[in-house]
Design an enzyme around this catalytic site. Structure first.
Site, PDB file in Angstrom:
ATOM      1  N   ASN A  44      -9.930  -0.419  -0.398  1.00  0.00           N
ATOM      2  CA  ASN A  44      -8.604   0.549  -0.440  1.00  0.00           C
ATOM      3  C   ASN A  44      -8.559  -0.739  -1.442  1.00  0.00           C
ATOM      4  OD1 ASN A  44      -5.612  -0.315   0.396  1.00  0.00           O
ATOM      5  ND2 ASN A  44      -5.958  -1.396   2.018  1.00  0.00           N
ATOM      6  N   HIS A  97      -3.096   7.262   1.594  1.00  0.00           N
ATOM      7  CA  HIS A  97      -4.053   6.119   1.130  1.00  0.00           C
ATOM      8  C   HIS A  97      -4.326   5.684   1.568  1.00  0.00           C
ATOM      9  CE1 HIS A  97      -3.911   1.891   0.543  1.00  0.00           C
ATOM     10  NE2 HIS A  97      -3.721   1.715   2.149  1.00  0.00           N
ATOM     11  N   CYS A 137       0.974  -1.369   0.309  1.00  0.00           N
ATOM     12  CA  CYS A 137      -0.001  -0.262  -0.291  1.00  0.00           C
ATOM     13  C   CYS A 137       0.919   1.340  -0.252  1.00  0.00           C
ATOM     14  CB  CYS A 137      -0.913   0.270   1.560  1.00  0.00           C
ATOM     15  SG  CYS A 137      -2.119  -1.130   1.544  1.00  0.00           S
TER      16      CYS A 137
END
Length: 314
Positions: free
Chosen positions: A271, A241, A112
């Site tokens: 996500n 993020h 990520c």
């Protein structure tokens, strides 16, 4: 004269299939209210028959169009992904071929935090004069490594791609970047494959990940602002993020940044790992919230753990 790595074009792409929280209620012991309260996510996009390269290609085309740069002018392609189409060759080389570019291309894996790591890598090439135009992409199909019977992960992840074109500029661009990693946290968030030919699925210790992410990202945000002799008042936007609304809110609170100055796409995208920051950036650029001259803070953390930040004058 110092060279800056400046973002001159953004692009993004999402698969057409929408999976809502109501859809997940049909197969998991969960509810829309629970998912929304815990994560901030309402829906996510899931591929049907597209590849990581397919998503990257569409996002890249849009970024190149905005930047008015042709594929032949790109000096380097860096593709951040956790979900490459093959063990080898790199998905970036497939993207290079499909774009009709002739430059070097490689994949980068920091989960990520991948886009922040890739953008920082591009910064080094620009600043040392070995490249003038770089395509940086985050593209992920997280749905293929999710256990759709595991409530703790199935509600979180989605698929998508985002891209930016970074060029050499004499006046403005990336002002600061910082990267960290700590492999001792591997068991907190990882894919449970033991051999290279096993795909595996995501396993996550949610409470531990939350505590680590808030601590590391908050410390990093403060460090970044201090290094640049700035306060949160000097930031126009934070583009984090898109992992979890509680993590994002906690970090913003720690640095006294109002949530009105945070770009959020979590509710619509979920996500998307390395794709989440460039996806959110492109949305905010195209809807007019982010304007030339704005000060932007990118922050991301991924399994391992690896985390980093980039401070940009857009």
């Amino acid at each position: 004269m110092k060279k800056f790595a400046r973002i001159i074009g953004t692009g993004s792409y999402l698969p057409s299939k929408v999976v809502t929280n109501a859809d997940l209620e049909k197969t998991l012991d969960t509810s829309d209210e629970w998912i929304t309260a815990r994560t901030g996510i309402k829906e996510r996009r899931i591929v049907t028959n597209e590849s990581t390269c397919d998503l990257a290609l569409e996002a890249s085309k849009k970024a190149l169009e905005m930047s008015e740069i042709s594929p032949s002018e790109i000096d380097l392609i860096i593709l951040a992904t956790t979900t490459p189409d093959k063990i080898f060759p790199a998905t970036a080389t497939m993207l290079q071929d499909r774009l009709g570019a002739t430059c070097p291309a490689f994949d980068l894996q920091a989960v990520c935090a991948g886009f922040v790591f890739a953008l920082t890598t591009a910064q080094q090439y620009i600043e040392n004069g070995t490249a003038k135009n770089i395509l940086v992409v985050g593209s992920e199909i997280m749905s293929k490594i999710v256990d759709w019977n595991d409530r703790s992960t199935a509600i979180i992840f989605g698929d998508g791609a985002g891209a930016v074109v970074v060029c050499s500029d004499n006046t403005t661009g990336i002002k600061h970047s910082k990267l960290y990693s700590d492999g001792s946290y591997m068991s907190s968030l990882h894919v449970n494959n033991n051999r290279i030919n096993e795909l595996g699925t995501i396993e996550m210790a949610g409470n531990e990940v939350y505590k680590i992410a808030v601590k590391r990202l908050s410390d990093l945000a403060e460090e970044t602002l201090n290094d640049c002799n700035m306060t949160s008042d000097d930031l126009t936007w934070m583009v984090p993020h898109q992992a979890n609304i509680r993590i994002i809110s906690a970090v913003a609170k720690r640095i006294n940044l109002p949530m009105s100055k945070v770009i959020l796409t979590l509710d619509k995208h979920g996500n998307t790992s390395a794709a989440s920051i460039p996806l959110a950036l492109d949305v905010a650029v195209r809807d007019g919230r982010i304007k030339k001259g704005d000060s932007l803070l990118f922050e991301g953390i991924g399994g391992g753990f690896s985390w980093g930040s980039v401070l940009v004058e857009y």
